[in-house]
Design a protein around this motif. Structure first.
Motif, short mmCIF file in Angstrom:
data_model
loop_
_atom_site.label_atom_id
_atom_site.label_comp_id
_atom_site.label_asym_id
_atom_site.label_seq_id
_atom_site.Cartn_x
_atom_site.Cartn_y
_atom_site.Cartn_z
N ILE A 183 0.84 -1.20 0.00
CA ILE A 183 0.00 0.00 0.00
C ILE A 183 0.87 1.25 0.00
O ILE A 183 0.61 2.21 -0.74
N TYR A 184 1.93 1.23 0.82
CA TYR A 184 2.84 2.39 0.87
C TYR A 184 3.46 2.64 -0.50
O TYR A 184 3.49 3.78 -0.97
N ARG A 185 3.96 1.61 -1.15
CA ARG A 185 4.62 1.80 -2.45
C ARG A 185 3.64 2.31 -3.50
O ARG A 185 4.00 3.15 -4.33
N ASN A 186 2.41 1.83 -3.48
CA ASN A 186 1.41 2.33 -4.43
C ASN A 186 1.10 3.80 -4.19
O ASN A 186 1.01 4.58 -5.14
N LEU A 187 0.93 4.20 -2.95
CA LEU A 187 0.69 5.61 -2.64
C LEU A 187 1.89 6.47 -3.03
O LEU A 187 1.73 7.54 -3.62
N PHE A 188 3.08 5.98 -2.72
CA PHE A 188 4.29 6.75 -3.02
C PHE A 188 4.46 6.95 -4.52
O PHE A 188 4.73 8.06 -4.99
N LEU A 189 4.27 5.88 -5.30
CA LEU A 189 4.39 6.01 -6.75
C LEU A 189 3.29 6.88 -7.33
O LEU A 189 3.51 7.61 -8.30
N GLY A 190 2.10 6.83 -6.76
CA GLY A 190 1.01 7.68 -7.22
C GLY A 190 1.29 9.15 -6.98
O GLY A 190 1.04 9.99 -7.85
N LYS B 202 6.64 13.83 3.71
CA LYS B 202 6.10 13.05 4.82
C LYS B 202 6.15 11.55 4.52
O LYS B 202 6.46 10.75 5.40
N LEU B 203 5.83 11.17 3.27
CA LEU B 203 5.88 9.76 2.91
C LEU B 203 7.31 9.22 2.95
O LEU B 203 7.52 8.07 3.35
N ILE B 204 8.28 10.02 2.55
CA ILE B 204 9.67 9.58 2.61
C ILE B 204 10.10 9.37 4.07
O ILE B 204 10.73 8.36 4.40
N LYS B 205 9.75 10.30 4.94
CA LYS B 205 10.09 10.16 6.35
C LYS B 205 9.43 8.92 6.95
O LYS B 205 10.05 8.17 7.69
N TYR B 206 8.16 8.69 6.61
CA TYR B 206 7.45 7.51 7.11
C TYR B 206 8.07 6.22 6.57
O TYR B 206 8.25 5.26 7.31
N GLY B 207 8.41 6.22 5.28
CA GLY B 207 9.02 5.04 4.68
C GLY B 207 10.37 4.71 5.28
O GLY B 207 10.71 3.54 5.47
N LYS B 208 11.15 5.72 5.60
CA LYS B 208 12.44 5.49 6.25
C LYS B 208 12.24 4.92 7.64
O LYS B 208 12.96 4.02 8.06
#
Length: 71
Positions: free
Chosen positions: A4-11, A49-55
């Motif tokens: 789900i994270y990768r789909n949101l990030f790519l979107g 924010k998504l990058i910080k969360y993903g890290k």
């Protein structure tokens, strides 16, 4: 969660690229250009924010380490 994270990030990345192109193409209409610039700025904030969360969660792929010293 990772899927789900990768789909949101790519979107979000795709939307950012699309709105960046829209800003470049809307040179003559100030109102539309401002609208796309506002969208672009908000999407960059979401990306941050998504990058910080993903890290934090370990969802991002590790960056390859390069040896700059030559033998």
């Amino acid at each position: 969660d990772d899927f789900i994270y990768r789909n949101l990030f790519l979107g979000i990345i795709g939307a950012t690229l699309m709105h960046n192109a829209a800003v470049k193409q809307s040179l003559t209409n100030h109102r539309i250009r401002k609208f796309f610039i506002d969208l672009l700025i908000s999407e960059i904030g979401i990306q941050d924010k998504l990058i910080k969360y993903g890290k934090m969660k370990g969802y991002l792929n590790p960056v390859p380490k390069y040896n700059l010293k030559q033998s």
